[in-house]
Structure formats: C-alpha cells, structure tokens
Design an enzyme around this catalytic site. Structure first.
Site, short mmCIF file in Angstrom:
data_model
loop_
_atom_site.label_atom_id
_atom_site.label_comp_id
_atom_site.label_asym_id
_atom_site.label_seq_id
_atom_site.Cartn_x
_atom_site.Cartn_y
_atom_site.Cartn_z
N GLU A 15 -3.52 -0.04 12.01
CA GLU A 15 -2.00 -0.17 11.72
C GLU A 15 -1.27 -0.72 12.98
OE1 GLU A 15 -0.98 3.54 10.16
OE2 GLU A 15 -2.50 3.68 8.38
N ARG A 42 -10.10 2.31 10.51
CA ARG A 42 -8.98 3.64 10.40
C ARG A 42 -9.16 4.68 11.45
NH1 ARG A 42 -5.39 5.96 6.22
NH2 ARG A 42 -5.88 8.21 6.43
N HIS A 54 3.28 4.84 11.18
CA HIS A 54 2.27 4.33 10.32
C HIS A 54 2.67 3.04 9.79
CE1 HIS A 54 -0.74 7.79 10.25
NE2 HIS A 54 0.46 8.48 10.71
N GLU A 61 6.56 5.50 7.75
CA GLU A 61 5.59 4.44 7.29
C GLU A 61 6.66 2.91 7.33
OE1 GLU A 61 2.42 3.96 5.76
OE2 GLU A 61 1.79 5.93 5.61
N HIS A 67 -3.87 5.90 13.17
CA HIS A 67 -4.98 5.06 12.24
C HIS A 67 -5.06 3.67 13.03
CE1 HIS A 67 -3.61 7.46 8.79
NE2 HIS A 67 -4.91 7.95 9.25
O1 0X9 Z 1 -2.54 9.04 4.50
C1 0X9 Z 1 -1.78 9.01 5.60
O2 0X9 Z 1 -2.41 9.55 6.39
C2 0X9 Z 1 -0.79 8.39 5.65
N1 0X9 Z 1 -0.55 6.95 5.00
S1 0X9 Z 1 -1.36 5.94 5.75
O3 0X9 Z 1 -1.46 4.74 4.63
N2 0X9 Z 1 -0.96 5.30 6.72
O4 0X9 Z 1 -2.90 6.31 6.12
C3 0X9 Z 1 0.39 9.36 4.99
C4 0X9 Z 1 0.32 10.43 5.57
C5 0X9 Z 1 1.84 11.54 5.27
N3 0X9 Z 1 1.48 12.91 5.47
C6 0X9 Z 1 0.62 13.88 4.85
N4 0X9 Z 1 0.15 13.66 3.89
N5 0X9 Z 1 0.52 14.87 5.73
ZN ZN Z 2 -1.79 5.61 8.87
#
Ligand code: 0X9
Ligand code: ZN
Length: 271
Positions: free
Chosen positions: A39, A90, A157, A231, A36
């Site tokens: 980040e 993003r 992330h 995260e 992303h």
């Molecule tokens: O949404 C995402 O891709 C991640 N959070 S972010 O705020 N950095 O974008 C979390 C991903 C967690 N993993 C899965 N959902 N597979």
């Molecule tokens: Zn992310």
C-alpha cells in the site's frame, strides 16, 4: 522535530518515529503507515504530512497545542520486498515453517485470533503465532504504552477510501461510537468540499470483520478513544504517478480536520 528509534524489524531494519512538537507534553496524534507492504500511497502520505508540518510555515499552528508522532513505515522489510521482488506483497518477512510473513494488522493483542484472521502461515491474513509475535507490532505496543497522552490514532492504508472506526473484530460498537462517527464525518466533509471525493465512514467490521487490527488495540488496549484505520483512495494498490498528489492532498485535508477536533476538545490539556 526529533527522530526516535522504537525498535527493529524481523530483518533488522530500524523503526523510526518522527516526533513533531513545540515543546512540553501536549495531547498527541499518532499516525502510522505501511503495515501492509504493497500500500505504497500510505508511506507517501505519511511523508507528505511530515513535509506539510515542517516545511509550510502556516501549518506551524497545527503543532502548537498538539504533538505529532508519525511512523512512516511500520513494515519496511515487506516494503522493500514489494519494491524488489513481489509488488503485491502484504505481510512482514518473518519466515515460518512453510511460508513467509505475518499480517501485522492481524497480530495486535486485542481479540487476537478472532474472525477474519488465519492460523495458516501461508495465508495473506496470517495472524502470527501469538499476539504481538511480530517484532514490528511489539515495538509499536511498547512505544505507545510509554506515551500516555495519545488522543487520536490513524493507521494509513489503501485503497477502500474510507474511515474505519472500532470495532474491527466484530460488528459491535464501542461506547463513544457516535463521537467516532461524527469526527470521521468532519474529515469526510472537509475532503468532499475540497476535492469532491467521497470517503465512506463505517466500522471496521462493517467492511469485513478482522480481528487483531491496530485500530482495535489502540482503542481497547491503549485506551486511545479516537482510533481509526484511514483507508486512502486510489483504484488499486498500484497508483499512477499522476494521482499521487491528489491522494496525499485529500488525506492531508482529512487529517487537518482530525487535528482541529483534537485541539478543540482538549486544548493543550491532557485530559
Ligand atoms: O484488512 C485490513 O487489515 C484493512 N484493510 S486492507 O485492505 N488495507 O488490508 C482494514 C482493517 C480494518 N480494521 C480492523 N478490521 N480491525
Ligand atoms: Zn492495509
């Protein structure tokens, strides 16, 4: 330390993995960051990890029994765009018919197309035309499937301040989910003791269901049974300079705890 070019991005930037090993083939830790674009603390943390491993002599022991593969920027096209044009970008920078960008973390080929991902190319969570349609995720897939010894995967992330384990696509749990929790809690505890900050431990889908994430594919597609989205902290994607040192420092404390578990569990055995 060796640099391996594992492929190229949509815009033709090279994707480099830093391999840190004392020789031979050992149980390995694979870490990536910056899928992303916005980040920014994630690539910074990846560089800090490399710095710690290579420049701090007392950390040599961390790669005596374990190999490290670190990909500091999965999405350099988006990263560059977030520096030059749109700070909160993003996705990657592959154009569609109307809009730019695939969300790499919805493009992996495990339960691709499910909850929390979009078929609308203008969406922030656009999953791409098919699994691994993005050059960046396809390059990682091909590289990872060529390394049979990966035992732990961490995707960096920001900024939920948590350790997320599979599954992310839905609120179900994999077979070793207790181990996944216990290991994340080691990192959680280490950070709390040294920094006083509290990182949550939960499944990805408990944060919100989102299919096509890298964590689920490493677990389910590449058989890496310790697979996490890490995260990092911060109050937002934009981090004040004064906070960077603590954020990367606490991530490093957590990562050392993960390394300790891998070393205790596997020694230098591969299975
Ligand atoms: O949404 C995402 O891709 C991640 N959070 S972010 O705020 N950095 O974008 C979390 C991903 C967690 N993993 C899965 N959902 N597979
Ligand atoms: Zn992310």
């Amino acid at each position: 330390m060796t640099l391996e070019e594992i492929g190229q991005t949509y815009e033709g930037r090279k994707l480099y993995v830093v391999k840190i090993s004392s020789g031979g083939t050992k149980p390995a830790i694979f870490i990536d960051a910056g899928i992303h674009a916005r980040e920014w603390i994630a690539p910074a943390t990846a560089l800090y990890i490399i710095h710690q491993l290579l420049e701090v002599p007392s950390n040599k022991r961390l790669f005596e029994n374990v190999d490290w593969y670190i990909l500091p920027v999965v999405n350099p096209d988006g990263y560059e765009y977030s520096h030059k044009t749109e700070r909160l970008w993003r996705k990657n920078r592959e154009p569609g018919m109307e809009c730019y960008g695939t969300d790499g973390n919805r493009n992996y080929g495990f339960e691709w197309g499910g909850k929390g991902s979009s078929s609308d190319e203008c969406s922030e969570i656009y999953r791409g035309t098919h699994a691994f349609s993005a050059a960046e995720t396809a390059a990682i897939r091909d590289f990872v499937l060529g390394i049979p010894n990966i035992k732990l995967y961490l995707s960096l992330h920001s900024y939920a301040q948590s350790f997320l384990y599979p599954w992310g696509y839905d609120t179900e749990y994999p077979e070793n989910y207790e181990e996944l929790r216990v290991v994340a809690e080691l990192a959680q505890k280490a950070i709390h003791e040294e920094y006083g900050t509290y990182y949550e431990v939960s499944s990805g889908a408990e944060l919100y269901p989102a299919a096509g994430g890298s964590d689920d594919w490493f677990y389910g597609g590449a058989n890496v049974k310790l697979s996490y989205t890490f995260e990092l902290g911060g109050d937002f994607f934009i981090v004040d300079e004064s906070e960077i040192e603590d954020l990367v420092g606490e991530a490093w404390v957590g990562i050392k705890a993960f390394q300790g578990y891998v070393e205790r569990k596997f020694g230098s055995r591969l299975n």
